[in-house]
Design a protein around this motif. Structure first.
Motif, PDB file in Angstrom:
ATOM      1  N   GLU A 116      -7.592   0.880   1.039  1.00 27.61           N
ATOM      2  CA  GLU A 116      -7.040   1.780   2.045  1.00 27.61           C
ATOM      3  C   GLU A 116      -7.610   3.175   1.825  1.00 27.61           C
ATOM      4  O   GLU A 116      -7.787   3.602   0.687  1.00 27.61           O
ATOM      5  CB  GLU A 116      -5.517   1.816   1.875  1.00 27.61           C
ATOM      6  CG  GLU A 116      -4.747   1.940   3.165  1.00 27.61           C
ATOM      7  CD  GLU A 116      -3.264   2.132   2.897  1.00 27.61           C
ATOM      8  OE1 GLU A 116      -2.500   2.071   3.854  1.00 27.61           O
ATOM      9  OE2 GLU A 116      -2.882   2.339   1.733  1.00 27.61           O
ATOM     10  N   ILE A 117      -7.920   3.848   2.919  1.00 28.05           N
ATOM     11  CA  ILE A 117      -8.267   5.272   2.826  1.00 28.05           C
ATOM     12  C   ILE A 117      -7.372   6.015   3.814  1.00 28.05           C
ATOM     13  O   ILE A 117      -6.795   5.407   4.716  1.00 28.05           O
ATOM     14  CB  ILE A 117      -9.759   5.559   3.145  1.00 28.05           C
ATOM     15  CG1 ILE A 117     -10.118   5.068   4.557  1.00 28.05           C
ATOM     16  CG2 ILE A 117     -10.668   4.936   2.102  1.00 28.05           C
ATOM     17  CD1 ILE A 117     -11.509   5.483   5.004  1.00 28.05           C
ATOM     18  N   SER A 118      -7.246   7.307   3.633  1.00 28.01           N
ATOM     19  CA  SER A 118      -6.421   8.054   4.583  1.00 28.01           C
ATOM     20  C   SER A 118      -7.146   8.123   5.925  1.00 28.01           C
ATOM     21  O   SER A 118      -8.374   8.106   6.002  1.00 28.01           O
ATOM     22  CB  SER A 118      -6.118   9.450   4.047  1.00 28.01           C
ATOM     23  OG  SER A 118      -7.300  10.198   3.985  1.00 28.01           O
ATOM     24  N   SER A 119      -6.367   8.181   6.980  1.00 28.32           N
ATOM     25  CA  SER A 119      -6.930   8.098   8.333  1.00 28.32           C
ATOM     26  C   SER A 119      -7.888   9.243   8.634  1.00 28.32           C
ATOM     27  O   SER A 119      -8.800   9.090   9.437  1.00 28.32           O
ATOM     28  CB  SER A 119      -5.800   8.132   9.367  1.00 28.32           C
ATOM     29  OG  SER A 119      -4.849   7.157   9.073  1.00 28.32           O
ATOM     30  N   ASP A 120      -7.661  10.387   8.000  1.00 30.05           N
ATOM     31  CA  ASP A 120      -8.477  11.559   8.348  1.00 30.05           C
ATOM     32  C   ASP A 120      -9.708  11.702   7.464  1.00 30.05           C
ATOM     33  O   ASP A 120     -10.438  12.691   7.576  1.00 30.05           O
ATOM     34  CB  ASP A 120      -7.611  12.827   8.291  1.00 30.05           C
ATOM     35  CG  ASP A 120      -6.935  12.992   6.933  1.00 30.05           C
ATOM     36  OD1 ASP A 120      -7.120  12.116   6.059  1.00 30.05           O
ATOM     37  OD2 ASP A 120      -6.226  13.996   6.753  1.00 30.05           O
ATOM     38  N   ARG A 121      -9.949  10.725   6.596  1.00 25.66           N
ATOM     39  CA  ARG A 121     -11.123  10.862   5.736  1.00 25.66           C
ATOM     40  C   ARG A 121     -12.393  10.592   6.504  1.00 25.66           C
ATOM     41  O   ARG A 121     -12.461   9.662   7.306  1.00 25.66           O
ATOM     42  CB  ARG A 121     -11.029   9.902   4.541  1.00 25.66           C
ATOM     43  CG  ARG A 121     -11.695  10.506   3.318  1.00 25.66           C
ATOM     44  CD  ARG A 121     -11.931   9.487   2.240  1.00 25.66           C
ATOM     45  NE  ARG A 121     -13.101   8.650   2.505  1.00 25.66           N
ATOM     46  CZ  ARG A 121     -13.539   7.753   1.647  1.00 25.66           C
ATOM     47  NH1 ARG A 121     -12.895   7.557   0.513  1.00 25.66           N
ATOM     48  NH2 ARG A 121     -14.616   7.031   1.927  1.00 25.66           N
ATOM     49  N   ASN A 123      -0.281   3.876   9.369  1.00 31.45           N
ATOM     50  CA  ASN A 123      -0.247   5.026   8.461  1.00 31.45           C
ATOM     51  C   ASN A 123      -1.543   5.296   7.704  1.00 31.45           C
ATOM     52  O   ASN A 123      -1.568   6.168   6.849  1.00 31.45           O
ATOM     53  CB  ASN A 123       0.865   4.823   7.436  1.00 31.45           C
ATOM     54  CG  ASN A 123       2.227   4.813   8.077  1.00 31.45           C
ATOM     55  OD1 ASN A 123       2.618   5.775   8.712  1.00 31.45           O
ATOM     56  ND2 ASN A 123       2.938   3.710   7.926  1.00 31.45           N
ATOM     57  N   GLY A 124      -2.564   4.544   7.961  1.00 30.32           N
ATOM     58  CA  GLY A 124      -3.786   4.738   7.189  1.00 30.32           C
ATOM     59  C   GLY A 124      -4.907   3.917   7.786  1.00 30.32           C
ATOM     60  O   GLY A 124      -4.836   3.491   8.934  1.00 30.32           O
ATOM     61  N   THR A 125      -5.938   3.726   7.002  1.00 30.64           N
ATOM     62  CA  THR A 125      -7.056   2.911   7.461  1.00 30.64           C
ATOM     63  C   THR A 125      -7.358   1.866   6.395  1.00 30.64           C
ATOM     64  O   THR A 125      -7.557   2.204   5.224  1.00 30.64           O
ATOM     65  CB  THR A 125      -8.293   3.796   7.700  1.00 30.64           C
ATOM     66  OG1 THR A 125      -7.995   4.721   8.745  1.00 30.64           O
ATOM     67  CG2 THR A 125      -9.485   2.962   8.091  1.00 30.64           C
ATOM     68  N   THR A 141       0.863  -1.178   0.000  1.00 34.84           N
ATOM     69  CA  THR A 141       0.000   0.000   0.000  1.00 34.84           C
ATOM     70  C   THR A 141       0.904   1.236   0.000  1.00 34.84           C
ATOM     71  O   THR A 141       2.118   1.122  -0.099  1.00 34.84           O
ATOM     72  CB  THR A 141      -0.912   0.024   1.238  1.00 34.84           C
ATOM     73  OG1 THR A 141      -0.081   0.176   2.399  1.00 34.84           O
ATOM     74  CG2 THR A 141      -1.711  -1.252   1.351  1.00 34.84           C
ATOM     75  N   VAL A 142       0.289   2.388   0.111  1.00 35.40           N
ATOM     76  CA  VAL A 142       1.054   3.630   0.038  1.00 35.40           C
ATOM     77  C   VAL A 142       2.124   3.672   1.131  1.00 35.40           C
ATOM     78  O   VAL A 142       3.260   4.072   0.896  1.00 35.40           O
ATOM     79  CB  VAL A 142       0.106   4.848   0.187  1.00 35.40           C
ATOM     80  CG1 VAL A 142       0.896   6.147   0.078  1.00 35.40           C
ATOM     81  CG2 VAL A 142      -0.986   4.786  -0.872  1.00 35.40           C
ATOM     82  N   ASN A 143       1.761   3.221   2.322  1.00 38.18           N
ATOM     83  CA  ASN A 143       2.660   3.433   3.450  1.00 38.18           C
ATOM     84  C   ASN A 143       3.219   2.169   4.100  1.00 38.18           C
ATOM     85  O   ASN A 143       3.912   2.252   5.094  1.00 38.18           O
ATOM     86  CB  ASN A 143       1.924   4.220   4.536  1.00 38.18           C
ATOM     87  CG  ASN A 143       1.568   5.610   4.067  1.00 38.18           C
ATOM     88  OD1 ASN A 143       2.433   6.366   3.685  1.00 38.18           O
ATOM     89  ND2 ASN A 143       0.278   5.924   4.077  1.00 38.18           N
TER      90      ASN A 143
END
Lengths: 351, 351
Positions: free
Chosen positions: B152-157, B50-52, A48-50
């Motif tokens: 995966e999505i960004s944690s702050d979404r 680093n993410g969700t 994944t990205v990270n």
């Protein structure tokens, strides 16, 4: 998952329904079409990205994996379906943190059954610190419990495959083998082993009903492994797969059985090698370690209380091509009577 | 997944085996034991370093989801098992990138069957850009295909739930409903709809055999949604779940059916409302949007070619407690003859 092979290996019987197609043929057919990586491994990796997500999916099927005459209740079976999946993570030194579960229920399923299944899933989730974040329920002809677990490793971490062992590496297992076949017999028939002590019988039965994955050991020691694999398909099959993927010969000098088991097998005239190498469903890690890492790795194992056993070493397969074509795993008989080829014929879901 | 409800809703028949326990009871029992989040959603979320991770698991069961008298071949069924899972991601505006698949095969399964199943999985994987990274095969009493996807999505979404609609919000669907029930009848019996044009019949059958998930629309427009849900359990059930989770009343002013379907239903004396609200297995997104976002959202939908339909609006449930206790979704009859409560009785796997 499965429970039947022990029975098969001891009696040549087939309790559970099998397809006429071999598992290897089925998997090869699917992989040919889906593409992707062709070397089977215990887990899958997704960049994944990270970071890198580690995942594995494992299914418990009532007609295949639960002995028909009892012994493995639904709570323990559900727990075991998670443990089986955790064991694959353990072999790769990755921690599963999240899970998704799909449950098929037959129309004979009661609310008590569902409570038992959910309790078993909770037992395992608590033991290994896993959070179930998604689920699905369906009606079907039989109970099926599919567990998909996820974890994460850093992108730059070395991934240990089933192949990768080099000549000179040492071969280890994370614990003793050989209890499961006896345990299943005892569960199927209480009177099958009248001579076994209560302690011995309990240990044998628990190897079937309450297996434990060597997660902490795998996490702590994966950095020393040159190759590794979960052993639940049986020790001979596991060694064979690792040897073939590495392209070298695995030479076994020690049968990883407890003194109790050796004594019991001798007293009853049971085939110890059959119990240990072809029983199956032991959730141990089979791994190879470069000689230089031997001492530090053993020190870590002792600290963790992991009862690892050194069982052999890796020999150069390229110098003995005929040998590896015929068989890639050999057991040097402890009594010095020569060597025996260990065929890779372990558990085949469709065998 | 399932295929039977259309048939049930039209004829009151039960082709497929059902449990005596309701799905809600089963899920509630499991959730009570496992703990965790109690509001059902289309996907699960797992926070990583680093993410969700977003994940969902969905299962296709031969006896429940594949019409016994043909029409849905294994390749299409396998493709559909992935599409059903993608549709849940679409509703939440998350892209599934990886998958793990578990396949149970009965002993009657041929190598051609396996090729068909793998081809269907590949079809869907290619369509939606998913890479299968882990798999598992097992023997069982019937074919079961479990698909676990993750992205995966960004944690702050912001995460859009099934609840979250506020009074004044507008209710939309991502496409027309009502073809699946007719399509299934046509697949089960070629002569069941002699009056249907070939174009109409093809569209109806394809709604069953080749559904498409609205992934690009969901990804592009999720930022405007106040709530959303995949509609595969049926439109009435989906609206009801969303209304109840929001605590407000959903008032429907338009039946989201194509002109062709309205005309066909009228000519044959079929109950259009039953087809549209209780057919089920349409893989559309039902979503609510604050009025202020209406125009920009419609513009985006038009750009993407998504045939969205505005079907109603959200009314304050707190001012009308008796109403929401009795029913939370109402249809204002198009002919002005009053309003009809739409019961939430959609598909229940165990109903």
């Amino acid at each position: 998952m499965r429970e039947g092979s022990q029975d098969r290996s001891l009696h040549g019987e087939e309790h559970y329904k099998k397809s006429h197609l071999g598992e290897k043929t089925i998997i090869q057919t699917i992989q040919n079409i889906l593409g992707g990586e062709f070397k089977p491994d215990d887990v899958g990796y997704a960049a994944t990205v990270n970071g890198t997500i580690v995942t594995n999916i494992d299914t418990l099927v009532q007609s295949t994996d639960i002995p028909p005459s009892g012994g493995l209740d639904l709570r323990r079976a559900a727990r075991k379906s998670v443990v089986a999946c955790v064991s694959d993570f353990a072999a790769k030194g990755a921690r599963p943190k999240f899970g998704a579960i799909s449950l098929n229920l037959a129309d004979t399923t009661s609310l008590d059954d569902i409570t038992d299944i959910a309790s078993g899933l909770r037992d395992a989730s608590n033991e290994y610190g896993i959070r179930i974040v998604a689920g699905d329920t369906n009606a079907g002809q039989e109970m099926v419990c599919t567990v998909c677990l996820f974890g994460e490793i850093s992108s730059d971490r070395r991934r240990v495959g089933r192949g990768g062992a080099l000549p000179g590496d040492l071969i280890f297992v994370s614990g003793p083998f050989g209890y499961t076949a006896l345990g299943l017999e005892m569960l199927l028939d209480r009177n099958s082993h009248p001579g076994a002590s209560e302690t011995f019988a309990t240990q044998a039965r628990r190897s079937v009903t309450h297996p434990v994955a060597r997660l902490e050991f795998g996490l702590a020691c994966v950095e020393y492994f040159s190759s590794s694999m979960d052993s639940s398909d049986g020790l001979a099959a596991t060694l064979s797969e690792m040897a073939q993927q590495s392209g070298h010969v695995f030479e076994i000098n020690r049968i990883p059985a407890s003194k109790q088991l050796i004594r019991y097998a001798a007293s009853k005239g049971l085939d110890l090698k059959k119990l240990v190498f072809y029983g199956g469903e032991e959730y141990e890690i089979v791994f190879t370690v470069p000689k230089a890492h031997r001492d530090v790795m053993i020190k870590r194992a002792v600290e963790l209380g992991a009862p690892i056993i050194e069982i052999g070493n890796v020999r150069d397969g390229t110098t003995d091509e005929k040998t590896i074509r015929e068989c890639s795993v050999y057991l040097n008989e402890p009594d010095g009577t020569g060597r025996t080829g260990l065929s890779g014929a372990g558990w085949d879901h469709f065998g």
